[in-house]
Scaffold this motif. Structure first.
Motif, short mmCIF file in Angstrom:
data_model
loop_
_atom_site.label_atom_id
_atom_site.label_comp_id
_atom_site.label_asym_id
_atom_site.label_seq_id
_atom_site.Cartn_x
_atom_site.Cartn_y
_atom_site.Cartn_z
N SER A 268 4.63 6.02 -1.74
CA SER A 268 4.11 5.13 -2.78
C SER A 268 3.41 3.92 -2.16
O SER A 268 2.33 3.52 -2.60
CB SER A 268 5.27 4.66 -3.67
OG SER A 268 4.84 3.72 -4.60
N ASP A 269 4.04 3.33 -1.12
CA ASP A 269 3.42 2.20 -0.42
C ASP A 269 2.09 2.61 0.19
O ASP A 269 1.12 1.84 0.18
CB ASP A 269 4.35 1.68 0.67
CG ASP A 269 5.59 0.99 0.11
OD1 ASP A 269 5.62 0.73 -1.12
OD2 ASP A 269 6.51 0.71 0.89
N LYS A 270 2.04 3.83 0.73
CA LYS A 270 0.80 4.32 1.34
C LYS A 270 -0.31 4.42 0.29
O LYS A 270 -1.45 3.99 0.52
CB LYS A 270 1.04 5.70 1.97
CG LYS A 270 -0.21 6.33 2.55
CD LYS A 270 0.05 7.76 2.99
CE LYS A 270 -1.25 8.43 3.35
NZ LYS A 270 -1.25 9.86 3.19
N ALA B 111 -1.48 0.98 -0.60
CA ALA B 111 -2.30 0.41 0.46
C ALA B 111 -3.70 1.04 0.47
O ALA B 111 -4.70 0.35 0.64
CB ALA B 111 -1.63 0.63 1.82
N SER C 129 9.32 6.21 -1.26
CA SER C 129 8.93 4.80 -1.22
C SER C 129 7.76 4.60 -0.25
O SER C 129 6.78 3.91 -0.57
CB SER C 129 10.12 3.95 -0.77
OG SER C 129 9.74 2.61 -0.61
N VAL C 130 7.84 5.21 0.91
CA VAL C 130 6.76 5.08 1.90
C VAL C 130 5.48 5.71 1.38
O VAL C 130 4.40 5.15 1.53
CB VAL C 130 7.19 5.72 3.25
CG1 VAL C 130 6.00 5.84 4.19
CG2 VAL C 130 8.29 4.89 3.90
#
Length: 105
Positions: free
Chosen positions: A63-65, A68, A60-61
């Motif tokens: 993917s968020d990175k 962003a 998840s992190v």
């Protein structure tokens, strides 16, 4: 004959008590091992669950990175385009002022 049977009976009874004692000790050890195994299996399951949760969190992190970074790149591209448009507009305004000033003279 009676004495021999008594001795035999005493010997068998003693062997029976020893076998029962050994059986009880083995049953107790078995129960203890089963309990230890259950605790180990539960611990392994908890560790797998935690590892799985960490894997999901990492995904998840990551993917968020990526999202962003993609958004950042799009905004930087838009900013560059706007700067270029502004420079063209300022240059056009300067040329128009120069032409207007020349006409006024």
């Amino acid at each position: 004959q009676s004495s021999a049977k008594d001795e035999q009976l005493a010997s068998v009874a003693s062997d029976k008590l020893a076998a029962e004692s050994s059986r009880d000790a083995l049953a107790s050890e078995r129960d203890s091992l089963k309990q230890s195994l259950a605790v180990a299996q539960e611990t392994m399951q908890e560790e797998r669950t935690q590892s799985s949760a960490k894997d999901e969190q990492l995904a998840s992190v990551a993917s968020d990175k990526l999202a962003a970074e993609s958004s950042r790149d799009a905004l930087a591209s838009e900013r560059d385009s706007l700067k270029q448009s502004l420079a063209v507009a300022q240059e056009t305004m300067q040329e128009e002022r120069t032409q207007s000033s020349a006409k006024d003279e």
